[in-house]
Design a protein around this motif. Structure first.
Motif, mmCIF file in Angstrom:
data_model
loop_
_atom_site.group_PDB
_atom_site.id
_atom_site.type_symbol
_atom_site.label_atom_id
_atom_site.label_comp_id
_atom_site.label_asym_id
_atom_site.label_seq_id
_atom_site.Cartn_x
_atom_site.Cartn_y
_atom_site.Cartn_z
ATOM 1 N N ALA A 7 0.890 -1.223 0.039
ATOM 2 C CA ALA A 7 -0.081 0.107 0.012
ATOM 3 C C ALA A 7 0.789 1.249 0.055
ATOM 4 C CB ALA A 7 -1.026 0.045 1.207
ATOM 5 N N LEU A 8 0.162 2.411 -0.218
ATOM 6 C CA LEU A 8 0.882 3.561 -0.458
ATOM 7 C C LEU A 8 0.729 4.443 0.630
ATOM 8 C CD1 LEU A 8 -0.149 4.265 -3.985
ATOM 9 C CD2 LEU A 8 1.776 2.997 -3.333
ATOM 10 N N GLY A 9 1.911 5.492 0.805
ATOM 11 C CA GLY A 9 1.865 6.611 1.712
ATOM 12 C C GLY A 9 1.005 7.560 0.937
ATOM 13 N N ALA A 10 0.970 8.558 1.616
ATOM 14 C CA ALA A 10 0.233 9.841 1.163
ATOM 15 C C ALA A 10 0.580 11.038 1.653
ATOM 16 C CB ALA A 10 -1.385 9.622 1.289
ATOM 17 N N GLY A 11 0.072 12.283 0.983
ATOM 18 C CA GLY A 11 0.188 13.511 1.336
ATOM 19 C C GLY A 11 -1.254 14.355 1.652
ATOM 20 N N THR A 12 -1.616 15.560 2.371
ATOM 21 C CA THR A 12 -2.430 16.053 2.699
ATOM 22 C C THR A 12 -2.883 17.039 1.779
ATOM 23 O OG1 THR A 12 -2.265 15.332 4.971
ATOM 24 C CG2 THR A 12 -3.713 17.207 4.678
ATOM 25 N N VAL A 13 -4.119 17.073 1.515
ATOM 26 C CA VAL A 13 -4.963 18.175 1.045
ATOM 27 C C VAL A 13 -5.694 19.003 2.056
ATOM 28 C CG1 VAL A 13 -6.603 19.005 -0.517
ATOM 29 C CG2 VAL A 13 -5.093 17.222 -1.325
ATOM 30 N N LEU A 14 -6.281 18.189 2.930
ATOM 31 C CA LEU A 14 -7.096 18.697 3.977
ATOM 32 C C LEU A 14 -7.099 17.905 5.226
ATOM 33 C CD1 LEU A 14 -9.199 20.384 5.269
ATOM 34 C CD2 LEU A 14 -11.207 19.258 4.324
ATOM 35 N N ASN A 15 -6.752 18.427 6.410
ATOM 36 C CA ASN A 15 -6.615 17.693 7.612
ATOM 37 C C ASN A 15 -8.036 17.528 8.053
ATOM 38 O OD1 ASN A 15 -6.151 17.064 10.360
ATOM 39 N ND2 ASN A 15 -4.055 17.499 10.209
ATOM 40 N N ALA A 16 -8.460 16.224 8.509
ATOM 41 C CA ALA A 16 -9.777 16.122 8.881
ATOM 42 C C ALA A 16 -10.188 16.245 10.321
ATOM 43 C CB ALA A 16 -10.289 14.684 8.544
ATOM 44 N N LEU A 17 -9.080 16.761 11.058
ATOM 45 C CA LEU A 17 -9.111 17.076 12.511
ATOM 46 C C LEU A 17 -10.209 18.134 12.950
ATOM 47 C CD1 LEU A 17 -5.551 16.744 14.173
ATOM 48 C CD2 LEU A 17 -7.679 15.258 14.446
ATOM 49 N N ALA A 18 -10.208 19.057 12.007
ATOM 50 C CA ALA A 18 -11.383 20.212 12.247
ATOM 51 C C ALA A 18 -12.774 20.021 12.233
ATOM 52 C CB ALA A 18 -10.807 21.378 11.456
#
Length: 300
Positions: A7-18
């Motif tokens: 499986a792949l790593g990834a980068g963030t467009v939008l952090n879901a924590l908010a």
């Protein structure tokens, strides 16, 4: 009863924590899992190749949940190997969970695909992804469930999700070059300050609107500025990259920062970003986005 998957790593467009809405994109960095099942026991053990004393609770839980759901509760052993640095914001947990669930499915002899209406498909990759997210929640490695990270890792491309409902809102393919700066510090997702992240919810809503409109690179830059402040990271690397990148963001809960150059953006110059970031402690990695997602490998 052996299986192997990547499986792949990834980068963030939008952090879901908010707000619970998140978006991530797959990168060409991989985690592989090898699973050897044993029908004579229900005990599961695990090993992380890069960290022999690392916490293997997540990958062990993935095997247990998969055999409970699709097998007869078999135990066994899981071993992961990874190019994705741990606790760096590049979705190492999602990649490990996805690879482990798929490898367990392969060890059980299941056919894994994407079409739920195909009678030849026993388990869809999306269902396998949700099982890994469940394991992540149960073992406490994530606050949100990281369904956005998990779908990008599993399916490839850029995914926009409702993490509260584990719903995939959209998935698109993107063709970006990427530069990743990873400082020597670590940041565990479960330790993130959720309260401070909630304070930037209005900005997260704006980022979600941009992502829903397909303006992913603009979205990630706004996300990077907002969440660097919320999570206590220096925004200077993001600001330094902005004149030379199509988009740049703090990835996940940090500490990595990812800058991307879209194929259609003639102004993007990741060499210039690398020059600005080159004197910072840590590592620089050049990579690309991926659209294929997680795969079953040949049995070792």
């Amino acid at each position: 009863m052996d299986g192997r998957a990547t499986a792949l790593g990834a980068g963030t467009v939008l952090n879901a924590l908010a707000t619970g809405t998140g978006s991530s994109f797959a990168l060409d960095v991989e985690t592989s899992a090898t699973v050897e099942l044993d029908a004579t026991t229900d005990a599961v053990t695990g090993t992380i190749a890069e960290e022999p004393n690392g916490d293997t609770t997540l990958i062990e839980r993935c095997v247990a949940l998969a055999t409970e759901r699709w097998g007869d509760g078999e135990g066994g052993h899981v071993r992961t190997e990874s190019d994705v640095p741990l606790a760096a914001g590049l979705k190492s947990s999602s990649a490990a969970a996805n690879a482990t669930v798929l490898a367990t499915g392969a060890a059980l002899g299941l056919t894994i695909g994407d079409d739920p209406d195909d009678p030849a498909v026993d388990v869809t990759r999306l269902a396998a992804c949700r099982l890994g997210v469940r394991a992540a929640r149960e073992t406490g490695v994530t606050v949100t469930g990281a369904f956005d990270d998990a779908t990008a890792s599993m399916l490839g491309g850029v995914c926009l999700t409702d993490n509260d409902a584990d719903e995939l809102r959209s998935r698109e393919t993107v063709d970006w070059d990427a530069l990743v700066w990873t400082p020597p510090t670590r940041a565990f997702s479960a330790d993130a300050d959720v309260g401070r992240c909630a304070a930037v919810a209005p900005m997260a809503d704006l980022v979600a609107d941009l992502a829903a409109a397909g303006r992913y690179t603009e979205a990630m830059t706004v996300n990077g500025l907002a969440f660097s402040a919320a999570l206590g990271f220096d925004a200077d690397p993001t600001v330094e990259a902005m004149p030379h990148a199509s988009g740049v963001s703090l990835s996940g809960t940090g500490p990595s920062v990812v800058a991307v150059a879209a194929e259609a953006d003639p102004t993007a110059d990741l060499d210039a970003v690398a020059e600005r970031w080159g004197d910072r402690p840590g590592t620089l990695r050049r990579t690309t986005t991926r659209t294929d997602g997680a795969t079953i490998d040949d049995t070792p």
